[in-house]
Design an enzyme around this catalytic site. Structure first.
Site, mmCIF file in Angstrom:
data_model
loop_
_atom_site.group_PDB
_atom_site.id
_atom_site.type_symbol
_atom_site.label_atom_id
_atom_site.label_comp_id
_atom_site.label_asym_id
_atom_site.label_seq_id
_atom_site.Cartn_x
_atom_site.Cartn_y
_atom_site.Cartn_z
ATOM 1 N N ASN A 36 33.309 51.618 68.463
ATOM 2 C CA ASN A 36 33.510 53.124 67.766
ATOM 3 C C ASN A 36 32.835 53.784 68.624
ATOM 4 O O ASN A 36 31.387 54.189 68.888
ATOM 5 C CB ASN A 36 33.437 53.151 66.384
ATOM 6 C CG ASN A 36 33.855 54.336 65.974
ATOM 7 O OD1 ASN A 36 34.623 55.151 66.989
ATOM 8 N ND2 ASN A 36 33.577 54.603 64.625
ATOM 9 N N CYS A 89 49.779 52.906 53.612
ATOM 10 C CA CYS A 89 49.328 53.359 55.011
ATOM 11 C C CYS A 89 50.846 53.998 56.067
ATOM 12 O O CYS A 89 51.890 54.455 55.301
ATOM 13 C CB CYS A 89 49.641 51.753 55.701
ATOM 14 S SG CYS A 89 51.266 50.788 56.011
#
Length: 399
Positions: free
Chosen positions: A146, A246
């Site tokens: 990340n 989502c």
């Protein structure tokens, strides 16, 4: 369960065999081609670059083989990023750097790239394996982390500043294909600090619109110059995600946005056509807006403000070019022995009647046409006789 275990054992056996062949320098699978040192325009079935090299023959690109000298970093290997990486690989880019921390899931199968058997693998690992099989001429460097964490951010900056085709040189372009604003801001900060040109891309939450944007630090608006509401209001986007909800994802929209992005990359790197600073896409209306955005002098990113000042100094130091005044030549008519004159078929009164009032508009804007003022139609007014249709028909027959 036994069938699944048997399939997994078979897959492990295949991977072990593949690993053994790679270590021995053997060809991994039948049908995999050897590396090609020089791109050829020869039109044969075995040449994977013949259609690409044809762009030079057709006068579109001056030197297509130059693409092998470029390095592009793709941040985010999801719906847009994976297809972008695939297109660049097929185009023969020199080197690709892939950044992503996510894993392939079955929910990703509605996209255009990943396959069910890759579920559970990291996206960068799965992408590298597939892309290397597509084009072994491309160099790959993958990072499974990340970029928004402090340590990883420093490593990310190091790789885009030193991970070029020649080690120690910066990449030629950074492509943002991430799906969250935190990662976009991290890329924006890194590129502003390193003065790295990059392109941002995104797809809307409802999956029916998207955009791409070319960002040159100091010259054009960065991502922080005009941030989305969620960033400007300092809202934690994680709180916006609800359980069981989502974002939508259409492979068509992902493919269109990835295609626009790679097309812009090719035009920028190979210097052909017009490079778009901003290109949008609305699937509901097939609308493609374009624009260019100037940087915000009060941008919240200090590196952006610094690059703006440096860009102004460069522009001021550049020698000014005198505007070229084109002198209009008087039209010289030949002798008109027959006295022929061109006369308009419409009089000035008719032209005036056919045009309407011109509204007050800002300077530089003109109307394409005006609507004439309609007058009530003159004619006979027929009174209502209150007679039925049969009665009127009978009267007509007696005439």
């Amino acid at each position: 369960m036994e069938k699944l275990i048997e399939e997994l054992r078979s897959r492990v056996s295949e991977l072990e065999e593949e690993l053994h062949r790679v270590r021995n320098g053997e060809q991994v699978h039948e049908g995999h081609r050897a590396k090609i040192n020089t791109m050829s325009a020869e039109v044969v079935d075995s040449n994977p670059y013949s259609r690409l090299m044809a762009l030079k023959r057709m006068g579109i690109v001056e030197d297509y083989e130059k693409i092998r000298t470029f390095t592009v970093a793709v941040v985010g290997v999801g719906g847009v990023g994976s297809v972008t990486a695939e297109m660049l690989t097929r185009c023969g880019i020199g080197k690709l750097l892939l950044f992503d921390y996510d894993k392939v899931e079955m929910a990703n199968m509605n996209r255009l790239f990943f396959q069910p058997h890759q579920a559970g693998l990291s996206k960068v690992e799965a992408a590298e394996h597939t892309l290397r099989n597509i084009n072994p001429d491309v160099q790959f460097e993958v990072h499974n982390y990340n970029i928004t964490t402090l340590d990883n951010f420093q490593h990310f900056m190091d790789r885009i500043s030193k991970g070029g085709l020649k080690e120690g040189t910066p990449v030629d372009l950074v492509l943002s294909c991430v799906d969250n604003f935190e990662a976009r801001m991290a890329i924006n900060t890194a590129c502003n600090e390193l003065v790295q040109i990059w392109m941002e891309s995104g797809v809307s939450e409802n999956a029916v619109s998207g955009h791409i944007q070319l960002i040159k630090p100091g010259e054009t608006a960065c991502f922080a110059c005009a941030p989305p509401l969620v960033v400007a209001a300092n809202i934690d986007e994680k709180t916006l995600k609800r359980e069981g909800v989502c974002a939508a994802s259409l492979p068509t929209t992902m493919g269109v946005v990835a295609g626009m992005l790679v097309q812009n990359v090719l035009k920028y790197l190979l210097n052909f056509g017009t490079v778009s600073f901003y290109l949008g896409y609305n699937a509901m209306q097939d609308f493609f807006p374009t624009m260019a955005m100037k940087p915000n002098p009060q941008c919240g990113d200090k590196y952006c403000r610094k690059q703006q000042e440096e860009f102004k100094l460069k522009e001021a130091a550049r020698p000014k070019q005198e505007p070229i005044v084109v002198k209009e030549e008087e039209i010289v008519h030949e002798d008109n022995d027959w006295g022929i004159e061109l006369v308009s078929e419409v009089s000035e009164e008719e032209l005036k009647a056919a045009s309407g009032p011109v509204p007050e508009l800002p300077e530089g804007i003109k109307v394409a046409y005006t609507v004439p003022i309609t007058e009530p139609t003159s004619g006979f007014i027929v009174e209502d006789s209150e007679q039925s249709l049969d009665e009127l028909m009978a009267q007509m027959k007696n005439l």
